[in-house]
Motif scaffolding. Sequence first.
Motif, PDB file in Angstrom:
ATOM      1  N   SER A 146      53.446  29.430  24.661  1.00  9.94           N
ATOM      2  CA  SER A 146      53.927  28.574  25.725  1.00  9.94           C
ATOM      3  C   SER A 146      55.637  28.656  25.841  1.00  9.94           C
ATOM      4  O   SER A 146      55.991  27.918  26.585  1.00  9.94           O
ATOM      5  N   THR A 147      56.082  28.992  24.516  1.00  4.31           N
ATOM      6  CA  THR A 147      57.679  28.765  24.433  1.00  4.31           C
ATOM      7  C   THR A 147      58.419  29.688  25.202  1.00  4.31           C
ATOM      8  O   THR A 147      59.506  29.337  25.765  1.00  4.31           O
ATOM      9  N   SER A 170      45.896  36.821  27.043  1.00 10.91           N
ATOM     10  CA  SER A 170      45.167  35.735  26.723  1.00 10.91           C
ATOM     11  C   SER A 170      46.647  34.573  26.542  1.00 10.91           C
ATOM     12  O   SER A 170      46.867  34.416  25.425  1.00 10.91           O
ATOM     13  N   HIS A 172      48.903  30.942  26.731  1.00 10.98           N
ATOM     14  CA  HIS A 172      48.718  29.747  26.034  1.00 10.98           C
ATOM     15  C   HIS A 172      48.285  28.668  27.481  1.00 10.98           C
ATOM     16  O   HIS A 172      48.808  29.078  28.552  1.00 10.98           O
ATOM     17  N   PRO A 173      47.119  27.961  27.355  1.00  7.45           N
ATOM     18  CA  PRO A 173      46.616  27.261  28.321  1.00  7.45           C
ATOM     19  C   PRO A 173      47.562  26.268  28.865  1.00  7.45           C
ATOM     20  O   PRO A 173      47.705  26.097  30.507  1.00  7.45           O
ATOM     21  N   ALA A 211      40.394  33.681  23.616  1.00  6.62           N
ATOM     22  CA  ALA A 211      41.380  34.350  22.901  1.00  6.62           C
ATOM     23  C   ALA A 211      40.617  35.170  22.114  1.00  6.62           C
ATOM     24  O   ALA A 211      40.484  36.189  21.711  1.00  6.62           O
ATOM     25  N   MET A 215      39.615  38.933  21.272  1.00  8.74           N
ATOM     26  CA  MET A 215      39.958  39.482  20.048  1.00  8.74           C
ATOM     27  C   MET A 215      38.891  40.390  19.490  1.00  8.74           C
ATOM     28  O   MET A 215      39.046  41.376  19.058  1.00  8.74           O
ATOM     29  N   GLY A 227      52.836  33.943  18.458  1.00  8.17           N
ATOM     30  CA  GLY A 227      52.404  32.391  18.464  1.00  8.17           C
ATOM     31  C   GLY A 227      52.652  31.897  16.908  1.00  8.17           C
ATOM     32  O   GLY A 227      53.346  32.432  16.049  1.00  8.17           O
ATOM     33  N   VAL A 231      47.243  31.398  14.980  1.00  5.71           N
ATOM     34  CA  VAL A 231      46.829  32.603  15.696  1.00  5.71           C
ATOM     35  C   VAL A 231      46.984  34.001  15.241  1.00  5.71           C
ATOM     36  O   VAL A 231      46.507  34.843  15.261  1.00  5.71           O
ATOM     37  N   SER A 234      44.375  34.716  12.451  1.00  2.20           N
ATOM     38  CA  SER A 234      43.080  34.839  13.046  1.00  2.20           C
ATOM     39  C   SER A 234      43.289  36.344  13.631  1.00  2.20           C
ATOM     40  O   SER A 234      42.123  37.099  13.407  1.00  2.20           O
ATOM     41  N   GLY A 246      54.768  35.925  14.168  1.00  2.00           N
ATOM     42  CA  GLY A 246      54.551  34.595  13.849  1.00  2.00           C
ATOM     43  C   GLY A 246      55.787  33.451  13.813  1.00  2.00           C
ATOM     44  O   GLY A 246      56.977  33.834  14.542  1.00  2.00           O
ATOM     45  N   ALA A 247      55.468  32.295  13.276  1.00  7.27           N
ATOM     46  CA  ALA A 247      56.417  31.325  13.312  1.00  7.27           C
ATOM     47  C   ALA A 247      57.827  31.498  12.379  1.00  7.27           C
ATOM     48  O   ALA A 247      57.794  32.493  11.541  1.00  7.27           O
ATOM     49  N   GLY A 248      58.878  30.729  12.802  1.00  8.78           N
ATOM     50  CA  GLY A 248      60.152  30.968  11.955  1.00  8.78           C
ATOM     51  C   GLY A 248      60.759  29.552  11.684  1.00  8.78           C
ATOM     52  O   GLY A 248      60.147  28.601  12.288  1.00  8.78           O
ATOM     53  N   ARG A 329      53.810  17.197  20.125  1.00  7.00           N
ATOM     54  CA  ARG A 329      54.334  18.071  20.921  1.00  7.00           C
ATOM     55  C   ARG A 329      54.967  17.518  22.336  1.00  7.00           C
ATOM     56  O   ARG A 329      55.553  18.403  23.016  1.00  7.00           O
ATOM     57  N   HIS A 398      61.528  35.726   9.086  1.00  4.67           N
ATOM     58  CA  HIS A 398      61.691  35.782  10.604  1.00  4.67           C
ATOM     59  C   HIS A 398      63.134  35.964  10.972  1.00  4.67           C
ATOM     60  O   HIS A 398      63.711  37.207  11.106  1.00  4.67           O
ATOM     61  N   ILE A 444      58.688  39.158  17.950  1.00  6.66           N
ATOM     62  CA  ILE A 444      59.170  39.699  16.659  1.00  6.66           C
ATOM     63  C   ILE A 444      58.167  39.757  15.321  1.00  6.66           C
ATOM     64  O   ILE A 444      57.916  38.534  15.190  1.00  6.66           O
TER      65      ILE A 444
END
Length: 473
Positions: A146-147, A170, A172-173, A211, A215, A227, A231, A234, A246-248, A329, A398, A444
């Motif tokens: 979503s970002t 797929s 983000h909703p 999603a 997959m 994401g 995710v 998964s 992934g996250a950083g 959020r 990251h 990334i």
Amino acid sequence: MAIDTMDIEKVVKAVLEKIDKKGHSMKEETIGVQNPGKGIFSNMDMAIEAAWKAQKKFFKEYNLEDRNRIIQTIREELMENVEALARLGVDDTGMGRYEDKLVKNKLTIEKTPGVEDLKAEVYTGDSGLALIEFSPYGVIGAITPSTNPSETVICNSIGMIAAGNSVVFSPHPGAKKISMKTIEIINTAIEKAGGPENLIVTVDNPSIENAQKMMTHEKIKMIVATGGPGVVKSAMSKGKKAIGAGAGNPPALVDETADIEKAARDIIAGCSFDNNLPCIAEKEVIVVDSVADYLIFSMKKENVYHLENRENIDRLLKIVFDEKGRLNRKYVGKDAKFILNSAGIKCEKDVRAVIMEVKKDHPFVLEELMMPILPIVRVKDIEEGINLAVAVEQGNRHTAIMHSKNIDNLTRFAREVETTIFVKNAPSYAGLGYGGEGYATFTIAGPTGEGLTSTRSFARKRKCSLVGGFSIK
Ligand code: NAD
């Protein structure tokens, strides 16, 4: 049971509607399609099936020149719509800043590599010739955040199509409209360039269930997940080729040799870019004691709100996390002014970020906030600074940023932090090619090691060996 004639009439009408004038059934692909020709389906199986057929056609009937033309048209069509995309990105997600989204989208449209990224390897010798070529995977399943919603769809689409694949997205909703709009624009461009229908598809009801379905589908040959940790984990557990982006929690480390005024400018520019949504953005500052006061003094000239009062920092903490300590959020990607006012801290000016000095174990330091809130931690020397920065990066591999003129310090931190992106003496976004060298991507891949993904990340290496010929040495 009595059957109402009205019911029979309704059923017959519905069946007739599915039969064209020549008496043939409607094309299978159009059943369940929400927006025919633009790749938006109401059913995941249908979307995957359509993308599978499109990829077969694409690989068989279109050459590299065709791919090049399609990519070029995609860039042009997206650029024509770039303001609308940036605006919808903010409106749909309720996050980020229009002017920064404009920059992010333009950067992705212009600097995502295309077909030229596929460079074959050649081996020649007494036995003949061997070629290592880049071939498509087939249908790629791409999960997007979503970002950076449109940016990720754009860079994934360009790279994946350039490598000869089709893509099932797929999104983000919470970024459904902007993601679907981007997909529609790309499909319009593909059509304009004479490319196959449904090369890029999605469903009109994106969800975690969809999603997961995507997959695990047998026709999805590669998963690309951009994401958070859930995710990525998964995606990596599905028993097929997966790229995890992934996250950083990028630290910005400042030592006593840095140009402090420039460091202050660069850090605020990077941290406040699109309200801190990019995963590469500065999330905390670690600064050696001897220059800490001057750094904060210089940052205050950069249109920030300096929170000095402990009570106010606690007020902010209370709204940023819920009672269970989870990130709220509601404040992700919001303007600093809105966040401050929501915490009951009066702020009338549209400030770029909120800065404050905290202890090294403060939740603002340890959590990836994705808000223009910048905690600053004071350390006694570079030794302590490097150790702390490595610890707060938390092995995400990251991004890290450093402001220093000491080559030994820069080299040591870069080696120890082991991040995919290491930015020296610039805002973090230089690492994405904005004001820095190199190409752009918003996927990334630290966890799976592809790094800044590009066309070749979405292609399989295949070998072709010719024995007894083409050796002209
Ligand atoms: P998110 O993890 O909430 O969602 C990302 C995508 O994954 C969405 O499409 C979501 O629907 C899907 N998803 C989430 N959990 C899932 C599950 N269990 N099964 C299937 N799908 C699932 O992330 P977000 O809030 O949209 O984006 C922010 C996060 O993404 C941050 O952690 C950021 O660092 C990271 N990110 C990383 C990169 C990168 O290139 N490394 C780029 C952008 C964002």
